[in-house]
Design a protein around this motif. Sequence first.
Motif, PDB file in Angstrom:
ATOM      1  N   ILE A  63       0.873  -1.167   0.000  1.00 50.48           N
ATOM      2  CA  ILE A  63       0.000   0.000   0.000  1.00 50.48           C
ATOM      3  C   ILE A  63       0.909   1.215   0.000  1.00 50.48           C
ATOM      4  O   ILE A  63       1.818   1.318   0.829  1.00 50.48           O
ATOM      5  CB  ILE A  63      -0.882   0.085   1.261  1.00 50.48           C
ATOM      6  CG1 ILE A  63      -1.437  -1.283   1.631  1.00 50.48           C
ATOM      7  CG2 ILE A  63      -1.990   1.107   1.084  1.00 50.48           C
ATOM      8  CD1 ILE A  63      -1.729  -1.406   3.099  1.00 50.48           C
ATOM      9  N   ARG A  64       0.682   2.139  -0.938  1.00 51.98           N
ATOM     10  CA  ARG A  64       1.433   3.400  -0.944  1.00 51.98           C
ATOM     11  C   ARG A  64       0.446   4.552  -0.885  1.00 51.98           C
ATOM     12  O   ARG A  64      -0.547   4.573  -1.615  1.00 51.98           O
ATOM     13  CB  ARG A  64       2.308   3.526  -2.190  1.00 51.98           C
ATOM     14  CG  ARG A  64       3.419   2.501  -2.249  1.00 51.98           C
ATOM     15  CD  ARG A  64       4.470   2.842  -3.284  1.00 51.98           C
ATOM     16  NE  ARG A  64       5.429   1.755  -3.402  1.00 51.98           N
ATOM     17  CZ  ARG A  64       5.550   0.961  -4.451  1.00 51.98           C
ATOM     18  NH1 ARG A  64       4.779   1.146  -5.508  1.00 51.98           N
ATOM     19  NH2 ARG A  64       6.425  -0.013  -4.476  1.00 51.98           N
ATOM     20  N   PHE A  65       0.738   5.510  -0.008  1.00 50.66           N
ATOM     21  CA  PHE A  65      -0.144   6.662   0.157  1.00 50.66           C
ATOM     22  C   PHE A  65       0.660   7.844   0.674  1.00 50.66           C
ATOM     23  O   PHE A  65       1.833   7.695   1.071  1.00 50.66           O
ATOM     24  CB  PHE A  65      -1.309   6.326   1.097  1.00 50.66           C
ATOM     25  CG  PHE A  65      -0.883   5.869   2.479  1.00 50.66           C
ATOM     26  CD1 PHE A  65      -0.782   6.767   3.529  1.00 50.66           C
ATOM     27  CD2 PHE A  65      -0.598   4.532   2.721  1.00 50.66           C
ATOM     28  CE1 PHE A  65      -0.389   6.349   4.795  1.00 50.66           C
ATOM     29  CE2 PHE A  65      -0.208   4.101   3.983  1.00 50.66           C
ATOM     30  CZ  PHE A  65      -0.101   5.020   5.026  1.00 50.66           C
ATOM     31  N   TYR A  66       0.033   9.012   0.643  1.00 51.92           N
ATOM     32  CA  TYR A  66       0.683  10.243   1.078  1.00 51.92           C
ATOM     33  C   TYR A  66       0.125  10.701   2.426  1.00 51.92           C
ATOM     34  O   TYR A  66      -1.056  10.497   2.734  1.00 51.92           O
ATOM     35  CB  TYR A  66       0.451  11.374   0.075  1.00 51.92           C
ATOM     36  CG  TYR A  66       0.921  11.098  -1.321  1.00 51.92           C
ATOM     37  CD1 TYR A  66       2.269  10.843  -1.603  1.00 51.92           C
ATOM     38  CD2 TYR A  66       0.017  11.105  -2.392  1.00 51.92           C
ATOM     39  CE1 TYR A  66       2.693  10.606  -2.900  1.00 51.92           C
ATOM     40  CE2 TYR A  66       0.436  10.867  -3.695  1.00 51.92           C
ATOM     41  CZ  TYR A  66       1.775  10.620  -3.938  1.00 51.92           C
ATOM     42  OH  TYR A  66       2.188  10.373  -5.226  1.00 51.92           O
ATOM     43  N   ILE A  67       0.985  11.328   3.201  1.00 54.01           N
ATOM     44  CA  ILE A  67       0.574  12.061   4.401  1.00 54.01           C
ATOM     45  C   ILE A  67       1.029  13.498   4.215  1.00 54.01           C
ATOM     46  O   ILE A  67       2.210  13.747   3.916  1.00 54.01           O
ATOM     47  CB  ILE A  67       1.208  11.481   5.686  1.00 54.01           C
ATOM     48  CG1 ILE A  67       0.887   9.987   5.818  1.00 54.01           C
ATOM     49  CG2 ILE A  67       0.720  12.256   6.917  1.00 54.01           C
ATOM     50  CD1 ILE A  67       1.654   9.309   6.937  1.00 54.01           C
ATOM     51  N   GLU A  68       0.110  14.444   4.386  1.00 54.01           N
ATOM     52  CA  GLU A  68       0.435  15.861   4.237  1.00 54.01           C
ATOM     53  C   GLU A  68       0.222  16.594   5.553  1.00 54.01           C
ATOM     54  O   GLU A  68      -0.779  16.368   6.248  1.00 54.01           O
ATOM     55  CB  GLU A  68      -0.428  16.503   3.147  1.00 54.01           C
ATOM     56  CG  GLU A  68      -0.106  15.991   1.764  1.00 54.01           C
ATOM     57  CD  GLU A  68      -0.648  16.888   0.662  1.00 54.01           C
ATOM     58  OE1 GLU A  68      -0.737  18.114   0.887  1.00 54.01           O
ATOM     59  OE2 GLU A  68      -0.969  16.368  -0.414  1.00 54.01           O
TER      60      GLU A  68
ATOM     61  N   ILE B 291       4.899  13.447   2.775  1.00 52.33           N
ATOM     62  CA  ILE B 291       5.741  12.257   2.745  1.00 52.33           C
ATOM     63  C   ILE B 291       4.969  11.125   2.072  1.00 52.33           C
ATOM     64  O   ILE B 291       3.735  11.119   2.035  1.00 52.33           O
ATOM     65  CB  ILE B 291       6.210  11.824   4.151  1.00 52.33           C
ATOM     66  CG1 ILE B 291       5.018  11.493   5.061  1.00 52.33           C
ATOM     67  CG2 ILE B 291       7.096  12.887   4.770  1.00 52.33           C
ATOM     68  CD1 ILE B 291       5.438  10.918   6.414  1.00 52.33           C
ATOM     69  N   THR B 292       5.724  10.181   1.510  1.00 51.98           N
ATOM     70  CA  THR B 292       5.147   8.995   0.892  1.00 51.98           C
ATOM     71  C   THR B 292       5.443   7.791   1.774  1.00 51.98           C
ATOM     72  O   THR B 292       6.582   7.598   2.211  1.00 51.98           O
ATOM     73  CB  THR B 292       5.747   8.756  -0.502  1.00 51.98           C
ATOM     74  OG1 THR B 292       5.568   9.927  -1.293  1.00 51.98           O
ATOM     75  CG2 THR B 292       5.078   7.577  -1.187  1.00 51.98           C
TER      76      THR B 292
ATOM     77  N   GLY C  49      -1.315  22.196  17.108  1.00 51.60           N
ATOM     78  CA  GLY C  49      -0.907  22.804  15.848  1.00 51.60           C
ATOM     79  C   GLY C  49      -0.741  21.856  14.686  1.00 51.60           C
ATOM     80  O   GLY C  49      -0.529  22.294  13.555  1.00 51.60           O
ATOM     81  N   LEU C  50      -0.829  20.540  14.931  1.00 49.49           N
ATOM     82  CA  LEU C  50      -0.608  19.589  13.848  1.00 49.49           C
ATOM     83  C   LEU C  50      -1.869  19.457  12.991  1.00 49.49           C
ATOM     84  O   LEU C  50      -2.919  19.040  13.459  1.00 49.49           O
ATOM     85  CB  LEU C  50      -0.218  18.213  14.402  1.00 49.49           C
ATOM     86  CG  LEU C  50      -0.014  17.098  13.358  1.00 49.49           C
ATOM     87  CD1 LEU C  50       1.036  17.481  12.334  1.00 49.49           C
ATOM     88  CD2 LEU C  50       0.346  15.781  14.051  1.00 49.49           C
ATOM     89  N   GLN C  51      -1.730  19.835  11.739  1.00 46.91           N
ATOM     90  CA  GLN C  51      -2.812  19.680  10.772  1.00 46.91           C
ATOM     91  C   GLN C  51      -2.336  18.695   9.699  1.00 46.91           C
ATOM     92  O   GLN C  51      -1.350  18.966   9.013  1.00 46.91           O
ATOM     93  CB  GLN C  51      -3.151  21.015  10.115  1.00 46.91           C
ATOM     94  CG  GLN C  51      -3.550  22.118  11.089  1.00 46.91           C
ATOM     95  CD  GLN C  51      -3.770  23.434  10.363  1.00 46.91           C
ATOM     96  OE1 GLN C  51      -4.297  23.467   9.255  1.00 46.91           O
ATOM     97  NE2 GLN C  51      -3.351  24.529  10.987  1.00 46.91           N
ATOM     98  N   LEU C  52      -3.034  17.593   9.583  1.00 44.08           N
ATOM     99  CA  LEU C  52      -2.572  16.609   8.601  1.00 44.08           C
ATOM    100  C   LEU C  52      -3.745  15.982   7.873  1.00 44.08           C
ATOM    101  O   LEU C  52      -4.888  16.004   8.327  1.00 44.08           O
ATOM    102  CB  LEU C  52      -1.694  15.540   9.246  1.00 44.08           C
ATOM    103  CG  LEU C  52      -2.277  14.618  10.322  1.00 44.08           C
ATOM    104  CD1 LEU C  52      -3.094  13.485   9.726  1.00 44.08           C
ATOM    105  CD2 LEU C  52      -1.136  14.027  11.153  1.00 44.08           C
ATOM    106  N   SER C  53      -3.436  15.412   6.724  1.00 46.98           N
ATOM    107  CA  SER C  53      -4.399  14.643   5.953  1.00 46.98           C
ATOM    108  C   SER C  53      -3.697  13.396   5.435  1.00 46.98           C
ATOM    109  O   SER C  53      -2.491  13.405   5.183  1.00 46.98           O
ATOM    110  CB  SER C  53      -4.964  15.458   4.792  1.00 46.98           C
ATOM    111  OG  SER C  53      -3.930  15.814   3.884  1.00 46.98           O
TER     112      SER C  53
END
Length: 387
Positions: A183-188, A257-258, A289-293
């Motif tokens: 499984i490959r995905f992004y975290i922003e 990041i991937t 303060g951490l905002q991620l998707s």
Amino acid sequence: MREMGAIRLLQELVRIPSVNPALPGGTGEAEMGQYVAAFWARLGLPYAVHPVAAGRDNVIGMLRQDDRLPTLLLEAHMDTVQTEGMTIAPYGAECREGRLYGRGACDTKASLAAMLGAVERLRLSGEHLPVNVHVAAVVDEEVHYRGVLDLARRIREGELAYTAAIVGEPTGLDIVAAHKGVIRFYIEAGGIAGHSSEPEKASNAIEQMTSVIRHMSEEAVRLRQRDRHPLVGLPTCCITEIHGGRAPNVIPDNCRITIDRRTVPGEEPMEVWTEIREQLLALAERTPGLQLSVSEPFILDYAMETAADHPLARQLAQAAWRGAERGRVIGAPYCSDASKLTRVGVPTVVFGPGSIAQAHTADEWVDLEQVAQAEAILMDVIRNWQA
């Protein structure tokens, strides 16, 4: 009718460019498909052409003697990776010192040539066989698996039916009965841009991402504490790419990041992704303060396992030992078309000449003795098939 044999077939296959069109210099597999279709026509055997995408067709040839017999599927992909940076003529198919050189020689035109060569010789022998054989030459293994997915759909819908399948990849004539999935995905991570002279007035997305990186590194350590799968080992998780920042004097408002997460048999990839996503969202809630998707997976493939004592694995291992004193039943860390076939109920193993270490290399080559041995081993399995 002139008999070609696996090595002559391999030379002709390597001389045909078939770079996946999603990759640099991609030619597509159309000419390869036409060659394979002509092969079946030359033998006077039926074949089917199944469109998968524009100019990209699977070709399935059939050595059928009795509809009451089981049918064995031999499957190999026609596409290759790009040729940029190669140190040899990519389509020269030069033979020297017992090796054949060229793009796709190892991955995996050698497997396809061995399959076609075995069927050709059995056809010309006229002997009665205990099993029907289909050979599927499919597109798009190197990128999106669309060829085998179309094949699997036809199996699931009842258009095609197989007792077992052998997928061609360079295994050194060993039998891969299990392999990992991916499984490959992004975290922003998001922030607020600002001038680097006043960082306190901005929110640095790269700095925010450090807590995510720490969490994913800890996840990788946790996976190493799991029980090992007997053939493929442990699942893994790693960060393979990082992107962030706009300029040396701007506080970055985005960092991505991937993630590459390798699964083992028994793990469902979307369940694994969902668990990671939930962990990360919980991390964001407790980290000021951490905002991620977390993106949906952009690559997803399944782990695969066929019992090491399944008749298919056992018969192929016995034939490989007789033909080459090879044939260990092993696992692999990479993915293949086999997982899509096992998902629709077809017991499948991976087998073929060559070493995975030579796949995609600048001087890709395959050992010609192994190509000939693979052809003989497949003939042995077909001749001596037992349900």
